[in-house]
Design a protein around this motif. Sequence first.
Motif, mmCIF file in Angstrom:
data_model
loop_
_atom_site.group_PDB
_atom_site.id
_atom_site.type_symbol
_atom_site.label_atom_id
_atom_site.label_comp_id
_atom_site.label_asym_id
_atom_site.label_seq_id
_atom_site.Cartn_x
_atom_site.Cartn_y
_atom_site.Cartn_z
ATOM 1 N N PRO A 24 10.124 4.547 4.512
ATOM 2 C CA PRO A 24 10.028 3.059 4.467
ATOM 3 C C PRO A 24 10.772 2.609 3.185
ATOM 4 O O PRO A 24 10.978 3.359 2.098
ATOM 5 C CB PRO A 24 8.331 3.123 3.891
ATOM 6 N N MET A 25 10.988 1.371 3.111
ATOM 7 C CA MET A 25 11.941 0.728 2.065
ATOM 8 C C MET A 25 11.110 0.503 0.969
ATOM 9 O O MET A 25 11.429 0.562 -0.082
ATOM 10 C CB MET A 25 12.344 -0.800 2.876
ATOM 11 N N ALA A 26 9.785 0.061 1.248
ATOM 12 C CA ALA A 26 8.879 0.165 0.046
ATOM 13 C C ALA A 26 8.762 1.324 -0.869
ATOM 14 O O ALA A 26 8.469 1.238 -1.958
ATOM 15 C CB ALA A 26 7.698 -0.282 0.619
ATOM 16 N N ALA A 27 8.841 2.458 -0.104
ATOM 17 C CA ALA A 27 8.861 3.728 -0.886
ATOM 18 C C ALA A 27 10.072 3.983 -1.738
ATOM 19 O O ALA A 27 10.109 4.126 -3.021
ATOM 20 C CB ALA A 27 8.706 4.948 0.015
ATOM 21 N N THR A 51 0.919 -1.269 -0.058
ATOM 22 C CA THR A 51 0.055 -0.090 -0.065
ATOM 23 C C THR A 51 0.859 1.261 -0.040
ATOM 24 O O THR A 51 0.405 2.293 -0.735
ATOM 25 C CB THR A 51 -1.049 -0.130 1.226
ATOM 26 N N VAL A 52 1.908 1.256 0.855
ATOM 27 C CA VAL A 52 2.914 2.398 0.804
ATOM 28 C C VAL A 52 3.414 2.605 -0.486
ATOM 29 O O VAL A 52 3.628 3.733 -0.990
ATOM 30 C CB VAL A 52 4.098 2.298 1.921
ATOM 31 N N ALA A 53 3.792 1.501 -1.144
ATOM 32 C CA ALA A 53 4.523 1.598 -2.466
ATOM 33 C C ALA A 53 3.475 2.141 -3.563
ATOM 34 O O ALA A 53 3.859 2.894 -4.478
ATOM 35 C CB ALA A 53 4.735 0.095 -2.855
ATOM 36 N N LEU A 54 2.244 1.631 -3.311
ATOM 37 C CA LEU A 54 1.439 2.297 -4.410
ATOM 38 C C LEU A 54 0.924 3.862 -4.237
ATOM 39 O O LEU A 54 0.934 4.667 -5.291
ATOM 40 C CB LEU A 54 0.069 1.577 -4.291
ATOM 41 N N VAL A 55 0.991 3.953 -3.036
ATOM 42 C CA VAL A 55 0.979 5.696 -2.931
ATOM 43 C C VAL A 55 1.877 6.344 -3.325
ATOM 44 O O VAL A 55 1.847 7.542 -3.897
ATOM 45 C CB VAL A 55 0.891 6.014 -1.073
ATOM 46 N N THR A 56 3.212 5.863 -2.978
ATOM 47 C CA THR A 56 4.319 6.406 -3.489
ATOM 48 C C THR A 56 4.336 6.787 -4.991
ATOM 49 O O THR A 56 4.811 7.783 -5.659
ATOM 50 C CB THR A 56 5.528 5.896 -2.944
ATOM 51 N N ILE A 57 3.955 5.609 -5.715
ATOM 52 C CA ILE A 57 4.006 5.531 -7.227
ATOM 53 C C ILE A 57 2.990 6.533 -7.660
ATOM 54 O O ILE A 57 3.205 7.246 -8.653
ATOM 55 C CB ILE A 57 3.930 4.270 -7.756
ATOM 56 N N ALA A 58 1.932 6.796 -6.975
ATOM 57 C CA ALA A 58 0.783 7.348 -7.617
ATOM 58 C C ALA A 58 1.197 8.825 -7.363
ATOM 59 O O ALA A 58 0.806 9.727 -8.001
ATOM 60 C CB ALA A 58 -0.404 7.047 -6.771
ATOM 61 N N GLY A 88 1.556 11.120 -10.379
ATOM 62 C CA GLY A 88 0.739 12.278 -10.557
ATOM 63 C C GLY A 88 1.185 13.595 -10.311
ATOM 64 O O GLY A 88 0.885 14.664 -11.201
ATOM 65 N N TRP A 89 2.112 13.532 -9.476
ATOM 66 C CA TRP A 89 2.999 15.149 -9.371
ATOM 67 C C TRP A 89 3.602 15.291 -10.792
ATOM 68 O O TRP A 89 3.514 16.729 -11.136
ATOM 69 C CB TRP A 89 4.042 15.230 -8.311
ATOM 70 N N GLY A 123 7.280 11.592 -4.171
ATOM 71 C CA GLY A 123 6.628 10.326 -3.805
ATOM 72 C C GLY A 123 7.116 9.646 -2.602
ATOM 73 O O GLY A 123 6.427 9.123 -1.897
ATOM 74 N N VAL A 124 8.330 9.758 -2.184
ATOM 75 C CA VAL A 124 8.879 9.354 -1.052
ATOM 76 C C VAL A 124 8.495 10.075 0.247
ATOM 77 O O VAL A 124 7.899 9.489 1.157
ATOM 78 C CB VAL A 124 10.486 9.733 -0.954
ATOM 79 N N LEU A 125 8.098 11.651 -0.027
ATOM 80 C CA LEU A 125 7.518 11.991 1.218
ATOM 81 C C LEU A 125 6.230 11.650 1.242
ATOM 82 O O LEU A 125 5.765 11.667 2.582
ATOM 83 C CB LEU A 125 7.522 13.683 0.741
ATOM 84 N N ALA A 126 5.390 11.231 0.164
ATOM 85 C CA ALA A 126 4.132 10.758 0.316
ATOM 86 C C ALA A 126 4.012 9.692 1.090
ATOM 87 O O ALA A 126 3.347 9.174 2.083
ATOM 88 C CB ALA A 126 3.419 10.696 -1.117
ATOM 89 N N GLY A 127 4.871 8.633 0.625
ATOM 90 C CA GLY A 127 4.770 7.428 1.217
ATOM 91 C C GLY A 127 5.225 7.382 2.826
ATOM 92 O O GLY A 127 4.797 6.630 3.621
ATOM 93 N N THR A 128 6.401 8.058 3.125
ATOM 94 C CA THR A 128 6.700 8.405 4.413
ATOM 95 C C THR A 128 5.571 9.077 5.347
ATOM 96 O O THR A 128 5.453 8.648 6.424
ATOM 97 C CB THR A 128 8.186 9.364 4.389
#
Length: 501
Positions: A342-345, A171-178, A182-183, A200-205
């Motif tokens: 997060p590592m996933a980000a 889920t964190v990874a998907l938020v990061t990619i989106a 998107g940005w 993306g990294v800021l959003a995931g974090t």
Amino acid sequence: MSIPRLKFLGRDLTSSIVVFLVAMPLCMGIAVASGVPPEKGLITGIIGGIVVGTLAGSPLQVSGPAAGLAVIVFELVRDKGLSALGPILILAGVIQIAAGIFRLGGWFRAISPAVVHGMLAGIGALIVVGQFHVLFDAKPLSSGPANLAAMPGRLLGLSATNMQAAELAFTVALVTIAAMLGWEKWRPQSMKLAPGALVGVLAGTFVTVALGLDVAKVVVPESILAAIAPPESGFWAKWLDPSILAAALAIAFIASAETLLSAAAVDKMHGGVRTDYNKELRAQGVGNLLCGAAGALPMTGVIVRSSANVQAGAITRASAILHGIWILGFVALLPWLLREIPMAALGAILVVTGWRLVSLTHAKHLFRDHGVLPVVIWAATLIMVVATDLLTGVLVGIGLTVLELVPNIRRLRLRVFEEPEGETHQITLDGSATFVTLPKLSDTLDRAPVGKPVRLDVTRLGAVDHTSTEMLRDWFQRRRAGGLPVEVLGGERGRIATLIE
């Protein structure tokens, strides 16, 4: 200090901040993709900025850890251990310095674009299938085919030891990619320089911290000095191992090719000082030697950070140097902040980066302009990199490139004549322009005077392969961008003149 110098410093200062924001997540993400701690990538970014930025032959190019070497480093660390990386990089750096001293930079430019882009596409594919598992807080498997085969099971949850943790990380990874994509698509014009990877990294974090998600996070030491790991005593003995020597040659060759490809691309983006390829090789060699001494990742000139540097308005090498200083300051003063990522980000950023390396656009361009054979070379290099290893893929691609010489095997020689003709500088080509003769041809074209029109006589030019064609196109475009006319004469005029378009 004069007003023009203040203006230059101001533009370089703002550009350096943009490059720093682009570099931070990439330095850590590439380290993760290489199978080493994130701080190893940050050390390489610091050396690439401060040291290589000072010595570089391409003033606007930015150096640091590169996705193009992540796969080969991952395999080296897996097979030889992290302690072997230092001796390998020291030797690779010495090889690059020697190549620059003996002026071999032009020969790296002679590597077929089909081979280089096929190599990058293969690396991109391996990064995607490897980092896909990081999206679920899992470790990549030992090879590209194994990672690819395990992807369906990972996606369906069949390989997860803790299904809930894997779902949260994904889920964190998907938020990061989106957030990243998107940005990049909808960001306001006033913030166009803010990098998507950082957003993306800021959003995931933010999602991880705000919701208190129990996912794997970046581990960095309290002090950047603690991350420096000099080679162990007796490391010279490792150079007696043929596999270590082969690894050093492979890294020196691939890093040099990627660096000079990036430098050529950077030269197209601006009208300032052109790259001194041999000086750039020497600078990269010093950088890799220092990275080896510090136990960090190898470096190359990197196109993503370099293009961000040019687009942000950098004028001198000060921007690249300052970006290294900002990385050093951030890591030294705010290591606790990095531990919230997060590592996933980071895995998500690398999945997007790897996907973009698999550029079908380049294959279409090769087919449109040069026919089937360059596309076959591109595809074969890609497939062999994924199916076997990086060096094998590159060697297969170079071997196939030799097939382009077969039709002109009896006339491989190229003679180049230069002479002033009134107000015009004339260059006459006689023979075949192939990758074998590209260093001679490129050196001649680069010497063409800036203040005079150039006449290129190709009456006696029998053939032009796609590597030389691409180099000629770049040269024509640089001349045209500088408002310098080029006249083409001879039987090959129609074909070569189309390069200007």
